[in-house]
Design an enzyme around this catalytic site. Sequence first.
Site, PDB file in Angstrom:
ATOM      1  N   CYS A  23     -20.635  35.726  32.547  1.00 42.97           N
ATOM      2  CA  CYS A  23     -21.719  36.314  33.341  1.00 42.97           C
ATOM      3  C   CYS A  23     -21.746  37.796  32.985  1.00 42.97           C
ATOM      4  CB  CYS A  23     -21.522  36.032  34.833  1.00 42.97           C
ATOM      5  SG  CYS A  23     -20.042  36.743  35.557  1.00 42.97           S
TER       6      CYS A  23
HETATM    7  C1  RB5 Z   1     -26.077  38.945  37.540  1.00 43.44           C
HETATM    8  O1  RB5 Z   1     -26.954  40.002  37.494  1.00 43.44           O
HETATM    9  C2  RB5 Z   1     -24.641  39.397  37.659  1.00 43.44           C
HETATM   10  O2  RB5 Z   1     -24.359  39.748  38.959  1.00 43.44           O
HETATM   11  C3  RB5 Z   1     -23.732  38.287  37.182  1.00 43.44           C
HETATM   12  O3  RB5 Z   1     -24.029  37.998  35.864  1.00 43.44           O
HETATM   13  C4  RB5 Z   1     -22.249  38.551  37.193  1.00 43.44           C
HETATM   14  O4  RB5 Z   1     -21.966  39.818  36.669  1.00 43.44           O
HETATM   15  C5  RB5 Z   1     -21.545  38.314  38.434  1.00 43.44           C
HETATM   16  O5  RB5 Z   1     -20.312  38.477  38.518  1.00 43.44           O
END
Ligand code: RB5
Length: 147
Positions: free
Chosen positions: A66
């Site tokens: 993420c």
């Molecule tokens: C999404 O914008 C972001 O919050 C996600 O990808 C991640 O970093 C969450 O931990």
Amino acid sequence: MKIGIAADHGGFELKEYLKKFLEDEGYAITDYGAYSLNPDDDYPDFVIPLAKAVSEKKMDKGIAICGSGVGAAIAANKIKGIRAALINDHFSAHQGVEDDNMNMLCLGGRVTASSAAEEYTMAFLLAVFSGLARHKRRLKKIADLEK
Ligand code: RB5
């Protein structure tokens, strides 16, 4: 070795990069999405299906990405049998497998450069759990929480 990969919008670009890198290295990769860049998507929708596949032994290891890698690690670790960690250094990428039997690598697509991600991913994939009694003892104390 069966490897699954998943990412939200924050990790999409790095997922696409790593998938091609690993395929070029000869690995068969199963992609659990996202399949296109959607700024409104949610990492649990991709990370949890991957974590379930690893937990059910449909995949040997998983890579979840993420933006930071934090949400991916939190989500993956909710699934029974998953030992996921956010990795930002080479030592932890292999030692996490050798000592802790880490079965999911979490990366931050907004944090980790592609070349570093290649290095951490290869260290993770090539590492093998030592099986030493002291590590098994520690992992059992964690696994007991899942009963
Ligand atoms: C999404 O914008 C972001 O919050 C996600 O990808 C991640 O970093 C969450 O931990």
